[in-house]
Design an enzyme around this catalytic site. Sequence first.
Site, mmCIF file in Angstrom:
data_model
loop_
_atom_site.group_PDB
_atom_site.id
_atom_site.type_symbol
_atom_site.label_atom_id
_atom_site.label_comp_id
_atom_site.label_asym_id
_atom_site.label_seq_id
_atom_site.Cartn_x
_atom_site.Cartn_y
_atom_site.Cartn_z
ATOM 1 N N TYR A 32 0.825 -1.210 0.000
ATOM 2 C CA TYR A 32 0.000 0.000 0.000
ATOM 3 C C TYR A 32 0.855 1.255 0.000
ATOM 4 C CZ TYR A 32 0.844 0.924 5.024
ATOM 5 O OH TYR A 32 1.421 1.224 6.229
ATOM 6 N N LYS A 146 6.316 -1.643 1.709
ATOM 7 C CA LYS A 146 5.162 -1.113 2.450
ATOM 8 C C LYS A 146 4.027 -2.139 2.378
ATOM 9 C CE LYS A 146 3.201 3.468 3.358
ATOM 10 N NZ LYS A 146 3.261 3.357 4.799
ATOM 11 N N GLU A 178 12.493 2.517 13.899
ATOM 12 C CA GLU A 178 11.539 3.575 13.529
ATOM 13 C C GLU A 178 10.347 3.487 14.468
ATOM 14 O OE1 GLU A 178 10.061 2.949 9.527
ATOM 15 O OE2 GLU A 178 10.014 0.789 9.800
ATOM 16 N N LEU A 202 11.206 1.605 6.827
ATOM 17 C CA LEU A 202 10.585 2.096 5.598
ATOM 18 C C LEU A 202 11.342 3.346 5.140
ATOM 19 C CD1 LEU A 202 8.103 1.683 3.683
ATOM 20 C CD2 LEU A 202 7.081 3.597 4.903
HETATM 21 N N1 PDD Z 1 2.998 5.168 7.293
HETATM 22 N N2 PDD Z 1 7.685 3.975 8.831
HETATM 23 C C1 PDD Z 1 6.554 3.262 8.817
HETATM 24 C C2 PDD Z 1 6.557 1.895 9.413
HETATM 25 C C3 PDD Z 1 5.380 3.808 8.244
HETATM 26 O O1 PDD Z 1 4.254 3.087 8.219
HETATM 27 C C4 PDD Z 1 5.414 5.129 7.709
HETATM 28 C C5 PDD Z 1 4.213 5.775 7.082
HETATM 29 C C6 PDD Z 1 6.621 5.839 7.768
HETATM 30 C C7 PDD Z 1 6.743 7.244 7.211
HETATM 31 O O2 PDD Z 1 6.763 7.234 5.817
HETATM 32 P P1 PDD Z 1 6.234 8.479 4.979
HETATM 33 O O3 PDD Z 1 7.013 9.658 5.418
HETATM 34 O O4 PDD Z 1 6.511 8.102 3.575
HETATM 35 O O5 PDD Z 1 4.757 8.626 5.265
HETATM 36 C C8 PDD Z 1 7.742 5.222 8.323
HETATM 37 C C9 PDD Z 1 1.783 5.622 6.686
HETATM 38 C C10 PDD Z 1 1.519 7.063 6.821
HETATM 39 C C11 PDD Z 1 0.659 4.720 7.133
HETATM 40 O O6 PDD Z 1 0.908 3.541 7.322
HETATM 41 O O7 PDD Z 1 -0.485 5.189 7.249
#
Ligand code: PDD
Length: 285
Positions: A32, A146, A178, A202
Amino acid sequence: MSTVYLNGQFIPEEEAKVSVFDRGFLFGDSVYEVVPYYQGVGFRLQEHIDRLAHSLRAVSIKNAQDWQAIMDKLVALNGGGNLSVYLQVTRGSAGKRSHAYGDELEPTIFACCTDIKDVWQAGVDEVVPLKAIVTEDLRWHRCDIKSTCLLPNILVLQQAKDEGVQEALFSRDGKLTEGSACNLFLVKRGVIYTPKRSSEILGGITRELILELADQHGIQYQEIDIDYERLLAADEVWVSSSTRGVIPIVEIDGQQIGEGNKGPVWMRMFTLFSGFQRALMTGSK
Ligand code: PDD
């Protein structure tokens, strides 16, 4: 009532139906993206599309769609304001449950929108700092994908809530990786530190932009291993994500971080981010 996208059609949400044999439902066999749109404009859209391509390639799901066209149209149909697009691609359904899959499967593609706050224009005073706990990182070793298999992320976030705080940070083999849905940063003596990009985290789009802005504006940063002691000794700790922006963490496992408040380097980064976003909205980026 909102409009969603499902397999080529833009339809009312209650008409969207997916097979119970869909591999996304049965196995979490899907990936996703979450893409913020502000006033109808995608934030770092190409970077999100590239990361989706990476996730799809990594799990061998077909990647043959005009993702931007789907997301742009969905956002427009939902009023074109401040929205995040959730886009999920599963391996599809073979009409039965079987771990093995064949080449004939057609991916299931689903997208929907959720209202979001324009964190960058809201201003620093609107940002509410968080408290967090550190938990064991029980995820697999391909966190760069993801994937929708988010059970470990969900459980640690619930654990955080049960302990009266808002975020959980993962630690694997003594190193912080993270947050439950966000990347991790700390600041010590004016320098930003963040875990190295690897398959243990991620590759966050917001994370990349923070490092880019630091580079452009002469703020020093290093990608390094962060252990628990270093984390607690930081002057500032932040987490970042597309939907929430960059948020200070002021307490971890009951211990105050720095002054226990929004720090000056965070303030600077927030301001740089707001400027970047304003430039994007006015078309000068
Ligand atoms: N999640 N690390 C993880 C495990 C994440 O799920 C996310 C983002 C990030 C930050 O990535 P980005 O800056 O590209 O949003 C880091 C999204 C927002 C979610 O699962 O809803």
